[in-house]
Scaffold this active site. Structure first.
Site, PDB file in Angstrom:
ATOM      1  N   HIS A  46       0.813  -1.223   0.000  1.00  0.00           N
ATOM      2  CA  HIS A  46       0.000   0.000   0.000  1.00  0.00           C
ATOM      3  C   HIS A  46       0.848   1.275   0.000  1.00  0.00           C
ATOM      4  O   HIS A  46       0.304   2.376  -0.057  1.00  0.00           O
ATOM      5  CB  HIS A  46      -1.017  -0.010   1.153  1.00  0.00           C
ATOM      6  CG  HIS A  46      -0.458   0.324   2.502  1.00  0.00           C
ATOM      7  ND1 HIS A  46      -0.118  -0.642   3.415  1.00  0.00           N
ATOM      8  CD2 HIS A  46      -0.186   1.513   3.095  1.00  0.00           C
ATOM      9  CE1 HIS A  46       0.338  -0.054   4.521  1.00  0.00           C
ATOM     10  NE2 HIS A  46       0.308   1.255   4.343  1.00  0.00           N
ATOM     11  N   ASP A  96      -0.653  -7.480   1.825  1.00  0.00           N
ATOM     12  CA  ASP A  96      -0.091  -6.130   1.727  1.00  0.00           C
ATOM     13  C   ASP A  96       1.434  -6.185   1.829  1.00  0.00           C
ATOM     14  O   ASP A  96       2.024  -5.746   2.804  1.00  0.00           O
ATOM     15  CB  ASP A  96      -0.682  -5.267   2.841  1.00  0.00           C
ATOM     16  CG  ASP A  96      -0.332  -3.798   2.683  1.00  0.00           C
ATOM     17  OD1 ASP A  96       0.389  -3.460   1.725  1.00  0.00           O
ATOM     18  OD2 ASP A  96      -0.772  -3.001   3.530  1.00  0.00           O
ATOM     19  N   SER A 194       4.636   1.981   7.870  1.00  0.00           N
ATOM     20  CA  SER A 194       4.222   0.895   6.984  1.00  0.00           C
ATOM     21  C   SER A 194       5.397   0.320   6.216  1.00  0.00           C
ATOM     22  O   SER A 194       6.259   1.057   5.748  1.00  0.00           O
ATOM     23  CB  SER A 194       3.218   1.407   5.954  1.00  0.00           C
ATOM     24  OG  SER A 194       2.041   1.778   6.599  1.00  0.00           O
TER      25      SER A 194
END
Length: 243
Positions: A46, A96, A194
């Site tokens: 992402h 992801d 992330s």
């Protein structure tokens, strides 16, 4: 990183800052990543806006601060390939996870080195460490120096219950067997962490990458642990694609 402390420079040489070009043409830190070997970095899918324009992204290793990209320990890396997991769909996440191939091999040294990857599927337990340049509270400010925090791994069944039906407004309410949950009240990964590494260090000082930061709920929210992609579930996909 919420509830952590500043990491000592050089302690985590596998840490990567992934940066994206902004409207002014300069680059901003958006995600973390981990060096797997001299050619490949593991991160989150992402992190990349689709359709992907490779030249909009860069990776930096050997950073003391995300503001100081010109220091002599730093390597600025252009990207030659970005491989998203085929199971990944934007805004929904089972898979992801993404691989980045760098245009020129990373020069290994005190401030840039790979992290070990699990050999087979493992079920880590106990504590693990997560690092990043992300926010220190949900929606709060971002830091320039790398932060680290040690957090407990939450048993998978318990995590699946926590992220049950009532909580399905969160993107990551579908806790799959390919995820690890970790975190405690006030200790967590956060926005802009992330893709960064969740790892364990054994008695001999060898670090093994067990997860990459996916998302989870608000950072450090007491009942909801952070969600990580379980690296050992993806090693086959990684080895097939790291060519």
């Amino acid at each position: 990183i919420v509830g952590g402390k500043t990491a000592k420079f050089g302690d985590y040489p596998w840490m990567v800052s992934i940066q994206q070009k902004n409207k002014k043409g300069t680059f901003d830190h958006i995600c973390g990543g981990a060096i797997i070997n001299v050619n490949w970095i593991l991160t989150a899918a992402h992190c990349f806006d689709q359709p992907i324009v490779k030249s909009d992204y860069r990776a930096y290793v050997g950073l003391r601060s995300i503001l100081h990209t010109k220091e002599n320990t730093v390597q600025r890396l252009e990207l030659s390939k970005i491989v998203l997991h085929p199971g990944y769909k934007p805004k929904k996440d089972p898979d992801d996870i993404a691989l980045i191939k760098v245009a020129k091999p990373i020069v290994i040294g005190n401030y840039a080195n790979g992290i070990c990857v699990p050999k087979g599927v493992t079920n880590p337990e106990g504590n693990a460490t997560v690092i990043g340049w992300g926010k220190i509270s949900s929606g709060g400010k971002q830091v320039n120096t790398l932060q680290e925090v040690t957090i407990p791994i939450i048993p998978w069944k318990k995590c699946k219950e926590i992220y049950g039906d009532e909580f399905s407004e969160f993107e990551y309410s579908q806790i799959t067997p390919y995820m690890i949950c970790a975190g405690a009240e006030g200790k967590d990964s956060c926005q802009a962490d992330s893709g960064g590494p969740l790892f364990q260090i054994d008695a001999n000082g060898v670090a093994t990458l067990i997860g990459t930061v996916a998302n989870g709920a608000d950072c450090g929210y007491k009942h909801y642990p952070g969600v990580y992609m379980k690296v050992s579930s993806y090693t086959n996909w990684m080895s097939k694609n790291m060519v």
